[in-house]
Design a protein around this motif. Structure first.
Motif, PDB file in Angstrom:
ATOM      1  N   SER B  65     -12.094  10.083  -9.511  1.00 58.96           N
ATOM      2  CA  SER B  65     -11.109   9.393  -8.674  1.00 58.96           C
ATOM      3  C   SER B  65     -11.234   7.875  -8.742  1.00 58.96           C
ATOM      4  CB  SER B  65     -11.230   9.858  -7.229  1.00 58.96           C
ATOM      5  OG  SER B  65     -12.539   9.714  -6.783  1.00 58.96           O
ATOM      6  N   LEU B  66     -12.434   7.369  -9.000  1.00 60.58           N
ATOM      7  CA  LEU B  66     -12.612   5.920  -9.113  1.00 60.58           C
ATOM      8  C   LEU B  66     -11.925   5.371 -10.356  1.00 60.58           C
ATOM      9  CD1 LEU B  66     -16.253   4.933  -8.101  1.00 60.58           C
ATOM     10  CD2 LEU B  66     -14.117   4.522  -6.880  1.00 60.58           C
ATOM     11  N   HIS B  67     -11.753   6.221 -11.365  1.00 59.24           N
ATOM     12  CA  HIS B  67     -11.168   5.773 -12.631  1.00 59.24           C
ATOM     13  C   HIS B  67      -9.679   6.074 -12.716  1.00 59.24           C
ATOM     14  CE1 HIS B  67     -15.092   4.825 -14.491  1.00 59.24           C
ATOM     15  NE2 HIS B  67     -15.511   5.689 -13.583  1.00 59.24           N
ATOM     16  N   TYR B  68      -9.266   7.259 -12.247  1.00 61.19           N
ATOM     17  CA  TYR B  68      -7.881   7.685 -12.469  1.00 61.19           C
ATOM     18  C   TYR B  68      -7.096   7.932 -11.191  1.00 61.19           C
ATOM     19  CZ  TYR B  68      -9.876   8.047 -17.079  1.00 61.19           C
ATOM     20  OH  TYR B  68     -10.528   7.747 -18.251  1.00 61.19           O
ATOM     21  N   GLY B  69      -7.689   7.610 -10.040  1.00 63.33           N
ATOM     22  CA  GLY B  69      -6.908   7.504  -8.810  1.00 63.33           C
ATOM     23  C   GLY B  69      -6.385   8.790  -8.201  1.00 63.33           C
ATOM     24  N   GLN B  70      -6.921   9.938  -8.585  1.00 61.61           N
ATOM     25  CA  GLN B  70      -6.511  11.166  -7.893  1.00 61.61           C
ATOM     26  C   GLN B  70      -7.130  11.150  -6.502  1.00 61.61           C
ATOM     27  OE1 GLN B  70      -7.540  14.488 -10.572  1.00 61.61           O
ATOM     28  NE2 GLN B  70      -5.689  15.446  -9.772  1.00 61.61           N
ATOM     29  N   SER B  71      -6.382  10.648  -5.543  1.00 68.47           N
ATOM     30  CA  SER B  71      -6.915  10.423  -4.209  1.00 68.47           C
ATOM     31  C   SER B  71      -5.750  10.355  -3.227  1.00 68.47           C
ATOM     32  CB  SER B  71      -7.687   9.095  -4.237  1.00 68.47           C
ATOM     33  OG  SER B  71      -8.411   8.908  -3.070  1.00 68.47           O
ATOM     34  N   ARG B 104       1.758  16.895  -5.782  1.00 67.22           N
ATOM     35  CA  ARG B 104       2.297  15.861  -6.688  1.00 67.22           C
ATOM     36  C   ARG B 104       1.190  15.205  -7.514  1.00 67.22           C
ATOM     37  NH1 ARG B 104       3.512  13.178 -10.108  1.00 67.22           N
ATOM     38  NH2 ARG B 104       5.274  11.770 -10.425  1.00 67.22           N
ATOM     39  N   MET B 105      -0.004  15.109  -6.903  1.00 66.45           N
ATOM     40  CA  MET B 105      -1.109  14.458  -7.610  1.00 66.45           C
ATOM     41  C   MET B 105      -1.960  15.468  -8.382  1.00 66.45           C
ATOM     42  SD  MET B 105       0.009  11.649  -6.662  1.00 66.45           S
ATOM     43  CE  MET B 105      -1.086  10.527  -7.527  1.00 66.45           C
ATOM     44  N   CYS B 106      -1.468  16.716  -8.501  1.00 71.04           N
ATOM     45  CA  CYS B 106      -2.161  17.748  -9.286  1.00 71.04           C
ATOM     46  C   CYS B 106      -3.537  18.094  -8.708  1.00 71.04           C
ATOM     47  CB  CYS B 106      -2.347  17.297 -10.726  1.00 71.04           C
ATOM     48  SG  CYS B 106      -1.049  17.830 -11.806  1.00 71.04           S
ATOM     49  N   PHE B 145     -10.380  13.539  -2.750  1.00 72.14           N
ATOM     50  CA  PHE B 145     -10.411  12.822  -4.028  1.00 72.14           C
ATOM     51  C   PHE B 145     -11.035  13.692  -5.108  1.00 72.14           C
ATOM     52  CE2 PHE B 145     -14.921  11.855  -3.595  1.00 72.14           C
ATOM     53  CZ  PHE B 145     -15.091  11.814  -2.210  1.00 72.14           C
ATOM     54  N   ARG B 154      -7.294  13.912 -17.136  1.00 76.65           N
ATOM     55  CA  ARG B 154      -6.752  15.245 -16.842  1.00 76.65           C
ATOM     56  C   ARG B 154      -7.004  15.534 -15.365  1.00 76.65           C
ATOM     57  NH1 ARG B 154     -11.372  17.537 -15.560  1.00 76.65           N
ATOM     58  NH2 ARG B 154     -13.005  18.119 -17.010  1.00 76.65           N
ATOM     59  N   PRO B 155      -6.260  16.484 -14.778  1.00 79.41           N
ATOM     60  CA  PRO B 155      -6.554  16.801 -13.379  1.00 79.41           C
ATOM     61  C   PRO B 155      -8.009  17.245 -13.241  1.00 79.41           C
ATOM     62  CG  PRO B 155      -4.506  17.855 -14.079  1.00 79.41           C
ATOM     63  CD  PRO B 155      -5.162  17.309 -15.321  1.00 79.41           C
ATOM     64  N   ALA B 198      -3.468   7.096  -3.060  1.00 81.74           N
ATOM     65  CA  ALA B 198      -4.157   5.803  -3.047  1.00 81.74           C
ATOM     66  C   ALA B 198      -3.400   4.726  -3.823  1.00 81.74           C
ATOM     67  CB  ALA B 198      -5.567   5.977  -3.604  1.00 81.74           C
ATOM     68  N   GLY B 199      -2.922   5.081  -5.009  1.00 84.07           N
ATOM     69  CA  GLY B 199      -2.303   4.094  -5.893  1.00 84.07           C
ATOM     70  C   GLY B 199      -1.097   3.395  -5.298  1.00 84.07           C
TER      71      GLY B 199
END
Lengths: 355, 355
Positions: B65-71, B104-106, B145, B154-155, B198-199
């Motif tokens: 999550s720190l790199h690709y923002g899945q949060s 939506r965020m997978c 996250f 990837r998710p 988050a994004g």
């Protein structure tokens, strides 16, 4: 710019784990080198960067970046050249882009001595981790995130910059088949498409998953406004070969300014190919593949280098592309770029950076 | 839906820190209650949620999550009602929206017994932290996250869901002056505007900073396509009062479906006001403020509840709004919503949820 040597506080590992690296069998992004770099910016003041054994770090659950996504990164590679030296490829460009991303995301600017100096310092320490082998490299991941412990929505006062490194092999094993995306978007004018920020990647996962369920490997993104012009492909820039000429979308606030993209444009021009940075229309490319004038479509990025596509999907139709040969422009360009990186070809642009 | 009690593994604090809470002097988002909830989803399987003393948690630097923002997150509040009971307001709506964001965020869907059950369990433990006082509440922050340790895009296979809580007082001390934003965007069709990810927040900081440098408190976002229609304001939904009628942009994939927004629409209709969810054009509102037909513009959200604006900025001009009185529609609606929340008014919709 004067490059001053920053004082790095270094704590060495007791024993290297480099024996875990099997150059014949590298899985991307899950094995990390012995050391990591950590540098904190506290209220605008950068503290002494530390290089220390790779490992977990404790964070407060209210870490701002986990909640509001102030997080950016770069992707770079280090190679072992023909003389067995460790080299990077145009790292100053990543440094510049990192700070462009930082500005858009309201984050601290990272000083050159920490970004560039840090890369050199940690690469020297972990140089044994740069693997040999045709498609192998050491992937370098500089990243930065908001480190305030605070739940209000505002730019963080504190940031943490880090560098971690992971051995990398070949990215795609077979040429990807890509879907032209005309519903979901990666970026829109006025947004953050040109920044390498975390949220852009999270937002792309769902449409990519839908495409994968339809049998595609990745997406070919089109513009948010009209969905008639190409932007990027997955996490790469995209090139088209039509009548022997290279076309690629001109960069904008919705397209990441790829360093591989720029290198390929230069190499192509050096090699006598005509290259045009322009609006590239979906209609023209789809018709061109069908009438045979478009012979190649390929992605370009740090992770994939050059990745020729096997075909594109558009409005439910699969349109195959001719098979790639050694004479394909994408093959020629990839070989030349690899040659420059590895020291087999002359580096006329001064792109190779010896550590 | 059957609500099963999940087994929570609870570790109590040795000594409560609740004496740190001064209800007269609450700073939002920096003081946290004694406990936090942590639940991990490992390869699609939810593990037993743990409630444990609030504190740091160790993460690998390659935390996805720190790199690709899945949060993603939710913002909710618990109140102390007139009978000194702890209540939440429409928490099921936050639960539903959380899983819409997750889709939506997978990301993994969170089970009701973990989200709702977890809120109840942790609120019971830390009920002493729910402050008294007119504008005071306990802010609840469920969030989730990507917790894979992996650098590929990837998710994530693994997710961490958490609940942390922080006492909250009044949000804005003075009525904000907002700038109509016609260059930067918060969201665009095909993107993630309707997800509380988050994004979206990181992307909004830079244009908000520019507005603040021009003397505005916040932004009034317009549509990405034409910049002629209102969408949201800052991190709130937005309402307009024209000729005594309430107007608010209809929700879409670019607008967060606010629970305060929906509650205010219902309360307004219950109170005999006409409410229209429709396209609201910048031109009409700017002209309306000038000719006196638009008398109120206000934001609505969990953090601010109802936040009337002092004026709007458009194309360099500052257009003041009439001062708010107790008879203003925004004041009436805020008082009614507060009244329902605190148990002073009848809860005809069944919105109040006793813990």
């Amino acid at each position: 710019m004067v490059e001053e040597a920053a004082a790095f506080k270094i704590t060495h590992v007791k024993e290297s784990r480099v024996k875990q690296l099997d150059p014949e069998n590298i899985v991307f992004g899950s094995l990390f080198t012995d050391h990591m770099l950590v540098a904190d910016c506290i209220d605008g003041v950068w503290q002494t960067p530390e290089i220390l054994p790779y490992g977990d770090i404790a964070y407060n659950p209210a870490l701002a970046s986990l909640h509001y996504g102030q997080s950016i990164f770069e992707g770079m590679k280090a190679f072992r050249n023909v003389d067995n030296e460790v080299v990077m490829f145009r790292p100053e460009e990543n440094f510049k882009r990192f700070n462009i991303s930082a500005e858009r995301m309201c984050m601290a600017q990272v000083p050159e001595e920490i970004f560039m100096g840090g890369l050199k310092e940690i690469l020297k320490l972990d140089s044994a981790w740069v693997p040999d082998g045709e498609d192998n490299s050491l992937y370098l991941r500089p990243f930065m995130f908001a480190s305030d412990v605070y739940l209000g929505v505002r730019p963080s006062f504190n940031y943490r910059f880090m560098i971690i490194m992971s051995p990398a092999g070949k990215y795609y094993s077979t040429p990807p088949k890509v879907k032209i995306e005309t519903e979901y978007i990666r970026a829109a004018t006025g947004g953050v498409g040109y920044a390498k920020c975390a949220g852009n990647y999270a937002a792309s996962l769902y449409p990519a998953k839908l495409a994968q369920e339809q049998g595609y490997t990745q997406l070919l993104w089109t513009d948010a406004q009209t969905h008639t012009k190409f932007e990027e492909s997955g996490t790469m820039n995209v090139f088209f070969v039509q009548n022997g000429k290279l076309l690629t979308p001109k960069t904008s606030t919705t397209i990441l300014k790829g360093i591989t993209r720029d290198s390929l444009i230069n190499i192509a021009r050096d090699s006598g190919y005509e290259v045009s940075e322009q609006d590239v229309y979906v209609k023209d490319i789809v018709e061109g593949i069908k009438d045979g004038s478009v012979t190649e479509v390929f992605g370009a990025g740090t992770a994939v280098v050059v990745s020729p596509f096997s075909g594109v999907g558009f409005e439910g139709d699969d349109i195959p592309l001719p098979a790639i040969t050694e004479k394909s422009i994408s093959s020629v360009l990839k070989q030349k770029l690899d040659g420059i990186r590895k020291g087999k070809l002359e580096d006329t642009h001064g792109w190779v950076y010896k550590v």
